[in-house]
Design a protein around this motif. Structure first.
Motif, mmCIF file in Angstrom:
data_model
loop_
_atom_site.group_PDB
_atom_site.id
_atom_site.type_symbol
_atom_site.label_atom_id
_atom_site.label_comp_id
_atom_site.label_asym_id
_atom_site.label_seq_id
_atom_site.Cartn_x
_atom_site.Cartn_y
_atom_site.Cartn_z
ATOM 1 N N GLU A 55 0.815 -1.218 0.000
ATOM 2 C CA GLU A 55 0.000 0.000 0.000
ATOM 3 C C GLU A 55 0.851 1.272 0.000
ATOM 4 O OE1 GLU A 55 0.351 -2.235 2.328
ATOM 5 O OE2 GLU A 55 0.611 -1.304 4.291
ATOM 6 N N ASP A 56 2.140 1.138 0.249
ATOM 7 C CA ASP A 56 3.033 2.301 0.280
ATOM 8 C C ASP A 56 3.811 2.483 -1.023
ATOM 9 O OD1 ASP A 56 2.458 2.859 3.093
ATOM 10 O OD2 ASP A 56 3.577 1.012 3.488
ATOM 11 N N SER A 57 3.549 1.633 -2.004
ATOM 12 C CA SER A 57 4.310 1.675 -3.256
ATOM 13 C C SER A 57 4.268 3.057 -3.916
ATOM 14 C CB SER A 57 3.775 0.662 -4.260
ATOM 15 O OG SER A 57 3.810 -0.616 -3.708
ATOM 16 N N GLN A 58 3.083 3.649 -3.934
ATOM 17 C CA GLN A 58 2.936 4.973 -4.569
ATOM 18 C C GLN A 58 3.747 6.021 -3.827
ATOM 19 O OE1 GLN A 58 -0.948 6.572 -5.208
ATOM 20 N NE2 GLN A 58 -0.627 6.285 -7.396
ATOM 21 N N LEU A 59 3.694 5.957 -2.513
ATOM 22 C CA LEU A 59 4.431 6.915 -1.676
ATOM 23 C C LEU A 59 5.934 6.799 -1.937
ATOM 24 C CD1 LEU A 59 4.762 8.918 0.694
ATOM 25 C CD2 LEU A 59 4.546 6.966 2.260
ATOM 26 N N ILE A 60 6.426 5.577 -1.986
ATOM 27 C CA ILE A 60 7.868 5.385 -2.193
ATOM 28 C C ILE A 60 8.253 5.829 -3.615
ATOM 29 C CG2 ILE A 60 9.754 3.695 -2.183
ATOM 30 C CD1 ILE A 60 8.500 4.390 0.613
ATOM 31 N N GLY A 61 7.404 5.537 -4.571
ATOM 32 C CA GLY A 61 7.643 6.024 -5.930
ATOM 33 C C GLY A 61 7.662 7.545 -5.969
ATOM 34 N N HIS A 62 6.758 8.148 -5.220
ATOM 35 C CA HIS A 62 6.666 9.614 -5.155
ATOM 36 C C HIS A 62 7.965 10.203 -4.601
ATOM 37 C CE1 HIS A 62 4.964 13.554 -4.747
ATOM 38 N NE2 HIS A 62 5.082 13.535 -3.447
ATOM 39 N N ILE A 63 8.557 9.537 -3.628
ATOM 40 C CA ILE A 63 9.822 10.011 -3.050
ATOM 41 C C ILE A 63 10.899 10.093 -4.136
ATOM 42 C CG2 ILE A 63 11.729 9.301 -1.519
ATOM 43 C CD1 ILE A 63 9.536 8.517 0.523
#
Ligand code: AMP
Length: 113
Positions: A55-63
């Protein structure tokens, strides 16, 4: 929670910010290891990289997109830079809130120390 980077993220402790949005904050490292040394953190608390989930994939990609943007703004995109995540003891992690070091301004060595 007594987390120094959560305190920076919520404004309790000052930092020299270079980028902020609703999910991510980037600020200059207090003890720079290169002419440019920025920390990019998710505002959500993860003690280490091991705590992220699907569920954090988008957040890490955003980083990584934020790192890309900062690199272009600071004009270190062509000369280059290094992104480092230290994890746990052997990784050399000292602050247990997930952070991405963005290092630039000098040639980086390989293998790292
Ligand atoms: P690590 O060793 O990967 O956990 O990295 C932690 C980093 O946080 C180090 O490079 C420290 O210099 C940096 N650091 C610790 N406290 C602060 C602070 N208050 N403001 C900015 N950087 C900090």
């Amino acid at each position: 929670m007594n987390c120094i980077f959560c305190k920076i993220a919520n404004g309790e402790i000052p930092a020299k910010k270079i980028y902020e949005d609703d999910r991510v904050l980037a600020f200059y490292d207090i003890a720079p290891q290169a002419p440019i040394h920025i920390l990019i953190i998710p505002k959500k608390h993860f003690a280490t990289l091991l705590e992220i989930g699907e569920e954090d994939s988008q957040l890490i990609g955003h980083i990584f997109l934020v790192a890309n943007k900062i690199a272009k703004e600071l004009k270190i995109d062509e000369s280059g830079f290094r992104i480092v995540v230290n994890c746990n003891r052997d990784g050399g992690q000292t602050v247990f809130h997930l952070h991405f070091h963005l290092l630039a301004g000098r040639p980086m060595h390989w293998p790292p120390g």
